[in-house]
Structure formats: C-alpha cells, structure tokens
Design an enzyme around this catalytic site. Structure first.
Site, PDB file in Angstrom:
ATOM      1  N   ASP A   1       0.875  -1.184   0.000  1.00 21.02           N
ATOM      2  CA  ASP A   1       0.000   0.000   0.000  1.00 21.02           C
ATOM      3  C   ASP A   1       0.905   1.225   0.000  1.00 21.02           C
ATOM      4  O   ASP A   1       1.172   1.821   1.042  1.00 21.02           O
ATOM      5  CB  ASP A   1      -0.888  -0.051   1.253  1.00 21.02           C
ATOM      6  N   SER A   2       1.392   1.571  -1.181  1.00 23.92           N
ATOM      7  CA  SER A   2       2.439   2.596  -1.251  1.00 23.92           C
ATOM      8  C   SER A   2       1.957   3.845  -1.974  1.00 23.92           C
ATOM      9  O   SER A   2       0.853   3.894  -2.500  1.00 23.92           O
ATOM     10  CB  SER A   2       3.642   2.022  -2.008  1.00 23.92           C
TER      11      SER A   2
ATOM     12  N   PRO B   1      10.294   7.446  -2.202  1.00 25.78           N
ATOM     13  CA  PRO B   1      10.535   6.303  -1.322  1.00 25.78           C
ATOM     14  C   PRO B   1       9.915   4.995  -1.814  1.00 25.78           C
ATOM     15  O   PRO B   1      10.374   3.915  -1.454  1.00 25.78           O
ATOM     16  CB  PRO B   1       9.890   6.715   0.014  1.00 25.78           C
TER      17      PRO B   1
HETATM   18  N1  AG3 Z   1      -1.733   4.906  -1.682  1.00 26.86           N
HETATM   19  C1  AG3 Z   1      -1.866   5.179  -3.116  1.00 26.86           C
HETATM   20  C2  AG3 Z   1      -1.635   6.596  -3.424  1.00 26.86           C
HETATM   21  C3  AG3 Z   1      -1.398   6.924  -4.858  1.00 26.86           C
HETATM   22  C4  AG3 Z   1      -2.075   8.179  -5.189  1.00 26.86           C
HETATM   23  N2  AG3 Z   1      -1.427   8.869  -6.254  1.00 26.86           N
HETATM   24  C5  AG3 Z   1      -1.631  10.178  -6.542  1.00 26.86           C
HETATM   25  N3  AG3 Z   1      -2.500  10.878  -5.875  1.00 26.86           N
HETATM   26  N4  AG3 Z   1      -0.935  10.723  -7.508  1.00 26.86           N
HETATM   27  C6  AG3 Z   1      -2.536   5.620  -0.787  1.00 26.86           C
HETATM   28  C7  AG3 Z   1      -2.375   5.218   0.626  1.00 26.86           C
HETATM   29  C8  AG3 Z   1      -3.675   4.789   1.212  1.00 26.86           C
HETATM   30  N5  AG3 Z   1      -3.470   3.944   2.337  1.00 26.86           N
END
Ligand code: AG3
Length: 284
Positions: free
Chosen positions: A160-161, A167
């Site tokens: 979940d990145s 990073p």
């Molecule tokens: N993880 C995915 C975020 C990607 C969003 N990208 C963007 N807004 N350009 C989110 C973390 C949720 N636990």
C-alpha cells in the site's frame, strides 16, 4: 484556475488534467526525512492527507481503496493467517485486514513514522485497530524488511504505497518481487496498488511481466473507482505463487463485518479486464 485560492489541486502534467478539492483550512504541514506531508480540512471530503503534493487519503472515499486492497486478496488466499502491509502508514489497510478473524498476525511496515502519527491525530477512524493484539507496527524500510525476513514466513503481502517515485520506487521492481516471493508460503499472494488503468496501462503491463519473471505463477489486476486519485479510476494487482482459481466466495458472502463497497458481486466484477488492457496482458 489551478492556483485558485481555497482549493487544493493535484496536477497531472503528463495527462493534461488535475483534481481539486475545496478546502476549509490547512491543518498541518511538515517535511519529514522522507517526504512532505500536508493535512487539509475540506468542504465535503472531510480530512485529506497529501504526500509530496499527491492525494493519499480522504475521509470520504478511502473505504474504496482500503476495502479493495485487502478483502479481495484475503478471500482469494485459502487460509490467510499472517499478513504484512508494506507502506500503509495511515493504517486504513491494517484496519481492514484485522476485520478477518482468520488473520492471526498483521505487521505494518511503514518507512515514515510521521504518516502514522498524523493519521492517529487526524484520521482516528483509520487507526481503531492499531492496538489490536494481532497488530504490530514497525517503522522501517519495507525493502530491507523483505530482504531479511525468513522464507515462507507470510501468507499475504499488501503493498500500500505512494506512486512509484521517491521512497516507493524500489517497491515496483524485480528485486523486491523476488524477495516477496521468497517470503511467501506455498499459496502466498502479493497484492500491490497499481495506479490508474487509464493513465498507467504501461506500468500495469510491466508489473505483470516483472511479477511473472520474478517467479509468480499467476497475476491478476482488479479495478475500482477512487475519485481523489489520477483519472478517478484505480487498480490493484495480485501476484500469486499458485494458480488463482476463483476465491472463497462462501466465506466472503458470510463475512462477519460490514463493508461499504466490497461484496461478492464487487469482487467478481472488479476482475473484469477492460479490452485495452486485456490486449496488453494477453501475451504475458
Ligand atoms: N496509496 C496510493 C496513493 C497513490 C495516489 N497517487 C496520486 N495521488 N498521484 C494511498 C495510501 C492509502 N493507504
């Protein structure tokens, strides 16, 4: 327009588009050793967390992402007892994982402790399971963690990145997938957030290729709406050590917890592949 006062805007220069939310106030801003984190209070989406200018979580719509990053994979694995969440510092995925009584341990491996501390303060609803005795919160590099962990020591890995820059870049390559493969037990499954099918089809295709060449027997993507992310249409991709032949449908139907998006119907339909992607993926 883009700098309109009273609005937060994330611009997608490559795709000639942007997404804005009307904000009531900026509640917090800090530069951590890893990234810049901002928290806003918005007009209709509740609290909003931004990392390096990118939308991460809003109160209003995070249930879509968090339910879809957890329940499909947990009902696909035959017996998920040991789960790792790599990244996921806002704790929303961890909370959904711990709704499954069959999960005996869930380890969240987040590189930036500040993400979790700010989530505890501004998104307490995502952090309600942080003190579950089955939960362990580590603040270390997930890449290092998978390198050092014992072979076969986990059933499901949820990545979940953020986007694959900064990073999170090292979470989208063969070296990382090979370590995940080694850490997973026999029916082990890795699931990773895989960006927008519309904007990032080439990334999804490359992920399938790299996951297969890293040893995974089966790869599948699934799709769901997420209006605060680029294009409003998002995906996750599963890589399984054994062939995926359906899911634990009866268990999903009888799930002992409430969901706002996930259901058996949603599970099935989420894996329907749009034609433009099917064409890219069919040769893999
Ligand atoms: N993880 C995915 C975020 C990607 C969003 N990208 C963007 N807004 N350009 C989110 C973390 C949720 N636990």
């Amino acid at each position: 327009m883009i700098d309109a006062p009273g609005w937060f805007t994330e611009v997608y220069p490559k795709h000639g588009s942007a997404f804005s939310l009307k904000v009531k106030a900026k509640l917090h801003e800090e530069q951590t050793p890893f990234q810049k984190i901002e928290i806003f209070d918005t007009e209709w989406f509740g609290k909003l967390m931004i990392i390096d200018g990118c939308t991460m979580v809003s109160d209003r719509d995070n249930f879509l992402y968090h339910e879809m990053m957890t329940h499909p994979v947990l009902y696909t694995h035959p017996n998920p007892q040991r789960v790792w969440v790599i990244g996921g510092g806002d704790c929303g995925s961890l909370k959904e994982v711990l709704r499954h009584p069959e999960v005996k341990e869930a380890v969240q491996i987040e590189i930036d402790e500040r993400v979790t501390r700010l989530a505890e303060e501004y998104f307490p609803g995502l952090c309600t399971s942080n003190h579950d005795p089955r939960a362990q919160l580590l603040f270390i590099d997930g890449i290092q963690w998978v390198k050092e962990a014992a072979a076969g020591s986990v059933d499901v890995i949820i990545v979940d990145s953020t986007d694959p820059v900064g990073p999170a870049e090292g979470l989208f390559n063969a070296a990382f997938y090979r370590e995940c493969f080694r850490c997973l037990g026999p029916d082990g499954i890795l699931v990773q957030q895989s960006e927008s099918p519309l904007f990032h089809a080439e990334l999804i295709e490359a992920m399938h290729q790299t996951m297969r060449s890293s040893g995974f027997a089966d790869t599948r993507s699934f799709f769901f709406p997420q209006c605060i992310y680029p294009s409003g249409w998002w995906s996750g991709t599963m890589a399984s050590k054994s062939a995926i032949s359906g899911f634990r449908e009866a268990a999903a139907e009888a799930r002992p917890f409430e969901t706002a998006y996930y259901s058996v119907d949603i599970h099935q339909s989420a894996f329907a592949t749009p034609e433009f992607l099917r064409k890219r993926l069919s040769a893999i």
